[in-house]
Design an enzyme around this catalytic site. Structure first.
Site, PDB file in Angstrom:
ATOM      1  N   SER A 149       0.872  -1.190   0.000  1.00 43.80           N
ATOM      2  CA  SER A 149       0.000   0.000   0.000  1.00 43.80           C
ATOM      3  C   SER A 149       0.899   1.227   0.000  1.00 43.80           C
ATOM      4  CB  SER A 149      -0.849   0.000   1.273  1.00 43.80           C
ATOM      5  OG  SER A 149      -1.443   1.267   1.467  1.00 43.80           O
ATOM      6  N   TYR A 162      -2.751  -1.474  10.348  1.00 41.21           N
ATOM      7  CA  TYR A 162      -2.568  -1.582   8.891  1.00 41.21           C
ATOM      8  C   TYR A 162      -1.194  -1.037   8.494  1.00 41.21           C
ATOM      9  CZ  TYR A 162      -4.025  -1.147   3.925  1.00 41.21           C
ATOM     10  OH  TYR A 162      -4.143  -1.261   2.557  1.00 41.21           O
TER      11      TYR A 162
HETATM   12  C1  BGC Z   1      -6.296   1.657   2.015  1.00 42.64           C
HETATM   13  C2  BGC Z   1      -7.501   2.522   1.751  1.00 42.64           C
HETATM   14  C3  BGC Z   1      -7.084   3.991   1.600  1.00 42.64           C
HETATM   15  C4  BGC Z   1      -5.979   4.095   0.563  1.00 42.64           C
HETATM   16  C5  BGC Z   1      -5.465   5.520   0.398  1.00 42.64           C
HETATM   17  C6  BGC Z   1      -5.251   1.899   0.975  1.00 42.64           C
HETATM   18  O1  BGC Z   1      -4.122   1.137   1.259  1.00 42.64           O
HETATM   19  O2  BGC Z   1      -6.688   0.305   2.005  1.00 42.64           O
HETATM   20  O3  BGC Z   1      -8.411   2.409   2.828  1.00 42.64           O
HETATM   21  O4  BGC Z   1      -8.189   4.777   1.191  1.00 42.64           O
HETATM   22  O5  BGC Z   1      -4.907   3.269   0.945  1.00 42.64           O
HETATM   23  O6  BGC Z   1      -5.202   6.117   1.618  1.00 42.64           O
END
Ligand code: BGC
Length: 261
Positions: A149, A162
Protein backbone atom coordinates in the site's frame (compact mmCIF):
# COMPACT_ATOMS: atom_id res chain seq x y z
CA UNK A 1 -0.25 -10.55 -33.43
CA UNK A 2 -2.05 -13.70 -32.33
CA UNK A 3 -3.08 -14.32 -28.74
CA UNK A 4 -0.36 -16.97 -28.45
CA UNK A 5 2.36 -14.51 -29.47
CA UNK A 6 1.27 -11.90 -26.96
CA UNK A 7 0.81 -14.36 -24.09
CA UNK A 8 3.67 -13.26 -21.87
CA UNK A 9 2.79 -15.73 -19.14
CA UNK A 10 2.08 -18.80 -21.28
CA UNK A 11 3.00 -22.00 -19.44
CA UNK A 12 3.08 -20.27 -16.04
CA UNK A 13 0.92 -21.00 -13.01
CA UNK A 14 0.05 -18.18 -10.62
CA UNK A 15 -1.48 -18.32 -7.15
CA UNK A 16 -3.31 -15.14 -6.13
CA UNK A 17 -4.43 -14.85 -2.51
CA UNK A 18 -7.69 -13.06 -1.84
CA UNK A 19 -8.68 -13.31 -5.50
CA UNK A 20 -12.39 -13.62 -4.82
CA UNK A 21 -12.80 -9.86 -5.05
CA UNK A 22 -11.24 -6.47 -5.61
CA UNK A 23 -7.62 -6.12 -6.67
CA UNK A 24 -6.92 -9.86 -6.31
CA UNK A 25 -9.76 -10.75 -8.65
CA UNK A 26 -8.55 -8.28 -11.29
CA UNK A 27 -5.00 -9.62 -11.00
CA UNK A 28 -6.10 -13.24 -11.34
CA UNK A 29 -8.04 -12.40 -14.51
CA UNK A 30 -5.29 -10.21 -15.96
CA UNK A 31 -2.63 -12.92 -15.44
CA UNK A 32 -4.92 -15.37 -17.22
CA UNK A 33 -5.28 -12.89 -20.12
CA UNK A 34 -1.51 -12.98 -20.37
CA UNK A 35 -1.60 -16.77 -20.60
CA UNK A 36 -1.21 -18.03 -17.01
CA UNK A 37 -3.25 -20.72 -15.31
CA UNK A 38 -4.45 -19.47 -11.93
CA UNK A 39 -5.08 -20.73 -8.42
CA UNK A 40 -7.85 -18.65 -6.85
CA UNK A 41 -7.37 -18.56 -3.08
CA UNK A 42 -9.79 -16.92 -0.68
CA UNK A 43 -11.08 -17.13 2.87
CA UNK A 44 -14.42 -18.31 1.53
CA UNK A 45 -14.94 -19.78 -1.90
CA UNK A 46 -18.27 -18.14 -2.57
CA UNK A 47 -20.03 -16.66 -5.54
CA UNK A 48 -17.45 -13.98 -6.26
CA UNK A 49 -14.52 -16.43 -6.16
CA UNK A 50 -16.48 -18.60 -8.58
CA UNK A 51 -16.88 -15.54 -10.81
CA UNK A 52 -13.10 -15.18 -10.87
CA UNK A 53 -12.82 -18.82 -11.88
CA UNK A 54 -15.46 -18.47 -14.59
CA UNK A 55 -13.77 -15.37 -16.05
CA UNK A 56 -10.43 -17.20 -16.22
CA UNK A 57 -11.94 -20.28 -17.81
CA UNK A 58 -13.69 -18.08 -20.38
CA UNK A 59 -10.23 -16.93 -21.41
CA UNK A 60 -9.33 -20.56 -22.09
CA UNK A 61 -7.08 -20.88 -19.05
CA UNK A 62 -7.23 -23.33 -16.15
CA UNK A 63 -8.47 -22.07 -12.81
CA UNK A 64 -8.81 -23.96 -9.55
CA UNK A 65 -9.85 -22.80 -6.09
CA UNK A 66 -8.17 -23.26 -2.75
CA UNK A 67 -10.02 -22.21 0.38
CA UNK A 68 -7.52 -20.81 2.82
CA UNK A 69 -7.83 -18.08 5.41
CA UNK A 70 -4.42 -16.42 5.68
CA UNK A 71 -5.43 -15.20 9.13
CA UNK A 72 -5.60 -18.76 10.37
CA UNK A 73 -2.14 -20.27 10.94
CA UNK A 74 -3.42 -23.82 10.40
CA UNK A 75 -5.03 -22.82 7.10
CA UNK A 76 -2.28 -20.81 5.51
CA UNK A 77 0.19 -23.72 5.59
CA UNK A 78 -2.17 -25.75 3.36
CA UNK A 79 -2.62 -23.26 0.53
CA UNK A 80 0.56 -23.87 -1.44
CA UNK A 81 0.44 -27.66 -0.93
CA UNK A 82 -3.14 -27.80 -2.19
CA UNK A 83 -2.42 -25.46 -5.07
CA UNK A 84 0.56 -27.57 -6.18
CA UNK A 85 -1.47 -30.77 -5.78
CA UNK A 86 -4.06 -29.38 -8.19
CA UNK A 87 -1.84 -27.57 -10.69
CA UNK A 88 1.43 -29.51 -10.51
CA UNK A 89 3.50 -26.39 -9.83
CA UNK A 90 3.37 -22.66 -9.08
CA UNK A 91 5.64 -20.07 -10.71
CA UNK A 92 4.14 -16.81 -9.47
CA UNK A 93 2.79 -15.99 -6.01
CA UNK A 94 0.75 -12.81 -5.62
CA UNK A 95 0.28 -11.99 -1.94
CA UNK A 96 -2.82 -9.87 -2.30
CA UNK A 97 -5.04 -10.82 0.65
CA UNK A 98 -5.23 -7.95 3.10
CA UNK A 99 -7.54 -6.26 5.57
CA UNK A 100 -7.73 -3.03 7.51
CA UNK A 101 -9.55 -2.01 10.67
CA UNK A 102 -10.06 1.58 11.73
CA UNK A 103 -9.51 2.41 15.41
CA UNK A 104 -7.95 5.19 17.45
CA UNK A 105 -4.58 3.92 18.63
CA UNK A 106 -5.64 3.95 22.29
CA UNK A 107 -8.61 1.73 21.50
CA UNK A 108 -6.90 -0.92 19.37
CA UNK A 109 -7.62 -4.34 20.85
CA UNK A 110 -5.45 -7.42 20.69
CA UNK A 111 -8.15 -8.92 18.48
CA UNK A 112 -7.85 -5.99 16.04
CA UNK A 113 -4.09 -6.34 16.05
CA UNK A 114 -4.14 -10.10 15.45
CA UNK A 115 -6.83 -9.83 12.77
CA UNK A 116 -4.83 -7.36 10.68
CA UNK A 117 -1.29 -8.59 11.35
CA UNK A 118 -2.15 -12.28 10.98
CA UNK A 119 -3.55 -11.80 7.50
CA UNK A 120 -1.40 -8.96 6.15
CA UNK A 121 1.93 -10.11 7.60
CA UNK A 122 2.01 -13.52 9.26
CA UNK A 123 -0.03 -15.30 6.61
CA UNK A 124 1.87 -13.59 3.82
CA UNK A 125 5.18 -14.51 5.45
CA UNK A 126 4.45 -18.22 5.81
CA UNK A 127 2.68 -18.75 2.50
CA UNK A 128 5.73 -17.14 0.90
CA UNK A 129 7.96 -19.52 2.83
CA UNK A 130 5.94 -22.49 1.55
CA UNK A 131 6.16 -21.15 -2.00
CA UNK A 132 9.92 -20.68 -1.76
CA UNK A 133 10.31 -24.22 -0.42
CA UNK A 134 8.24 -25.50 -3.35
CA UNK A 135 10.57 -23.67 -5.77
CA UNK A 136 13.63 -25.02 -3.95
CA UNK A 137 12.31 -28.57 -4.02
CA UNK A 138 11.68 -28.34 -7.76
CA UNK A 139 14.79 -26.28 -8.46
CA UNK A 140 12.94 -23.55 -10.36
CA UNK A 141 12.98 -19.74 -10.36
CA UNK A 142 9.88 -17.78 -9.41
CA UNK A 143 8.15 -14.47 -8.84
CA UNK A 144 6.77 -13.03 -5.62
CA UNK A 145 4.56 -9.95 -5.85
CA UNK A 146 3.18 -8.42 -2.66
CA UNK A 147 0.24 -6.06 -2.75
CA UNK A 148 1.34 -3.58 -0.15
CA UNK A 149 0.00 0.00 0.00
CA UNK A 150 1.08 3.62 -0.17
CA UNK A 151 0.83 3.15 3.59
CA UNK A 152 4.07 1.21 3.62
CA UNK A 153 5.44 4.82 3.40
CA UNK A 154 2.66 7.21 4.21
CA UNK A 155 1.13 7.61 7.68
CA UNK A 156 -2.57 6.74 7.90
CA UNK A 157 -3.80 7.93 11.32
CA UNK A 158 -6.35 5.61 12.99
CA UNK A 159 -5.02 2.66 10.98
CA UNK A 160 -1.92 1.87 13.05
CA UNK A 161 -2.25 -1.90 12.67
CA UNK A 162 -2.57 -1.58 8.89
CA UNK A 163 0.44 0.76 8.68
CA UNK A 164 2.53 -1.57 10.89
CA UNK A 165 1.71 -4.50 8.60
CA UNK A 166 2.42 -2.65 5.37
CA UNK A 167 5.65 -1.12 6.71
CA UNK A 168 6.76 -4.65 7.56
CA UNK A 169 5.96 -5.79 4.01
CA UNK A 170 8.21 -3.05 2.65
CA UNK A 171 11.16 -4.40 4.61
CA UNK A 172 10.30 -8.03 3.95
CA UNK A 173 10.35 -7.33 0.21
CA UNK A 174 13.77 -5.74 0.38
CA UNK A 175 15.20 -8.45 2.61
CA UNK A 176 13.86 -11.42 0.64
CA UNK A 177 14.91 -9.85 -2.67
CA UNK A 178 18.51 -10.18 -1.54
CA UNK A 179 18.22 -13.55 0.15
CA UNK A 180 16.28 -15.18 -2.68
CA UNK A 181 18.10 -13.64 -5.66
CA UNK A 182 20.62 -16.52 -5.86
CA UNK A 183 17.63 -18.85 -6.31
CA UNK A 184 16.37 -16.83 -9.28
CA UNK A 185 13.38 -15.58 -7.31
CA UNK A 186 12.42 -11.92 -7.60
CA UNK A 187 10.38 -10.11 -4.95
CA UNK A 188 8.58 -6.83 -5.56
CA UNK A 189 5.83 -4.82 -3.91
CA UNK A 190 3.00 -2.96 -5.55
CA UNK A 191 1.79 -0.01 -3.48
CA UNK A 192 -1.73 0.94 -4.52
CA UNK A 193 -3.27 4.22 -3.40
CA UNK A 194 -7.02 4.62 -3.23
CA UNK A 195 -8.50 1.92 -5.43
CA UNK A 196 -12.19 1.27 -5.88
CA UNK A 197 -12.58 -2.03 -4.03
CA UNK A 198 -14.63 -3.55 -1.19
CA UNK A 199 -11.92 -2.56 1.34
CA UNK A 200 -12.99 1.06 0.71
CA UNK A 201 -16.73 0.56 0.86
CA UNK A 202 -17.24 2.91 3.85
CA UNK A 203 -15.33 5.65 2.11
CA UNK A 204 -17.09 5.11 -1.21
CA UNK A 205 -20.43 5.52 0.58
CA UNK A 206 -19.37 8.77 2.24
CA UNK A 207 -19.55 11.62 -0.34
CA UNK A 208 -17.79 14.14 1.95
CA UNK A 209 -14.80 11.92 2.68
CA UNK A 210 -14.61 10.77 -0.92
CA UNK A 211 -14.50 14.37 -2.17
CA UNK A 212 -11.70 15.17 0.28
CA UNK A 213 -9.70 12.14 -0.84
CA UNK A 214 -10.18 12.90 -4.55
CA UNK A 215 -8.85 16.40 -3.86
CA UNK A 216 -5.60 14.78 -2.74
CA UNK A 217 -5.17 12.65 -5.86
CA UNK A 218 -3.44 14.65 -8.61
CA UNK A 219 -4.90 12.48 -11.38
CA UNK A 220 -8.34 13.30 -9.97
CA UNK A 221 -9.87 9.83 -9.76
CA UNK A 222 -9.74 6.65 -7.73
CA UNK A 223 -7.74 3.81 -9.21
CA UNK A 224 -9.39 0.75 -10.68
CA UNK A 225 -8.40 -2.81 -9.76
CA UNK A 226 -7.18 -3.22 -13.32
CA UNK A 227 -4.80 -0.24 -12.94
CA UNK A 228 -3.05 -2.43 -10.35
CA UNK A 229 -3.49 -5.70 -12.23
CA UNK A 230 -1.66 -4.45 -15.33
CA UNK A 231 1.41 -3.74 -13.22
CA UNK A 232 1.20 -7.15 -11.56
CA UNK A 233 1.17 -8.79 -15.00
CA UNK A 234 4.25 -6.83 -15.99
CA UNK A 235 6.12 -7.71 -12.76
CA UNK A 236 5.23 -11.38 -13.29
CA UNK A 237 6.55 -11.39 -16.87
CA UNK A 238 10.03 -11.79 -18.33
CA UNK A 239 10.00 -8.06 -19.10
CA UNK A 240 10.57 -7.50 -15.38
CA UNK A 241 13.35 -10.10 -15.05
CA UNK A 242 15.88 -7.61 -13.66
CA UNK A 243 13.57 -5.90 -11.17
CA UNK A 244 13.74 -7.08 -7.57
CA UNK A 245 13.42 -5.46 -4.15
CA UNK A 246 11.36 -2.59 -5.56
CA UNK A 247 8.09 -1.05 -4.56
CA UNK A 248 6.14 0.37 -7.48
CA UNK A 249 3.43 2.85 -6.56
CA UNK A 250 0.07 2.91 -8.39
CA UNK A 251 -1.70 5.86 -6.81
CA UNK A 252 -2.48 8.62 -9.31
CA UNK A 253 0.17 10.78 -7.61
CA UNK A 254 -1.32 10.56 -4.09
CA UNK A 255 1.82 9.60 -2.17
CA UNK A 256 4.06 12.51 -3.10
CA UNK A 257 1.38 15.13 -3.53
CA UNK A 258 2.53 18.24 -1.69
CA UNK A 259 1.41 21.76 -2.51
CA UNK A 260 1.57 25.02 -0.62
CA UNK A 261 -1.53 27.00 -1.45
C1 BGC B 1 -6.30 1.66 2.02
C2 BGC B 1 -7.50 2.52 1.75
C3 BGC B 1 -7.08 3.99 1.60
C4 BGC B 1 -5.98 4.09 0.56
C5 BGC B 1 -5.47 5.52 0.40
C6 BGC B 1 -5.25 1.90 0.97
O1 BGC B 1 -4.12 1.14 1.26
O2 BGC B 1 -6.69 0.31 2.00
O3 BGC B 1 -8.41 2.41 2.83
O4 BGC B 1 -8.19 4.78 1.19
O5 BGC B 1 -4.91 3.27 0.95
O6 BGC B 1 -5.20 6.12 1.62
Amino acid sequence: MTEAHSAKLAGKVACVTGSGQGIGQAIAIRLAKEGADVVVDDRVIGESAQQTVAAIQKLGRRAVTVQGDLGNPADDRRVIAEAVAQMGKIDILVNNAGVERRADFWDVTEQDFDFVLNINLRGTFFITQDFVNHLRATNRPGRIINISSVHEELPFPHFSTYCASKGALKMLCRDLAIELAPLGITVNNIAPGAIETPINKDLLNNPEELKMLLGKIPLGRLGTPDDVARLAAFLASDDAAYITGSTVTVDGGLLWNYQEQ
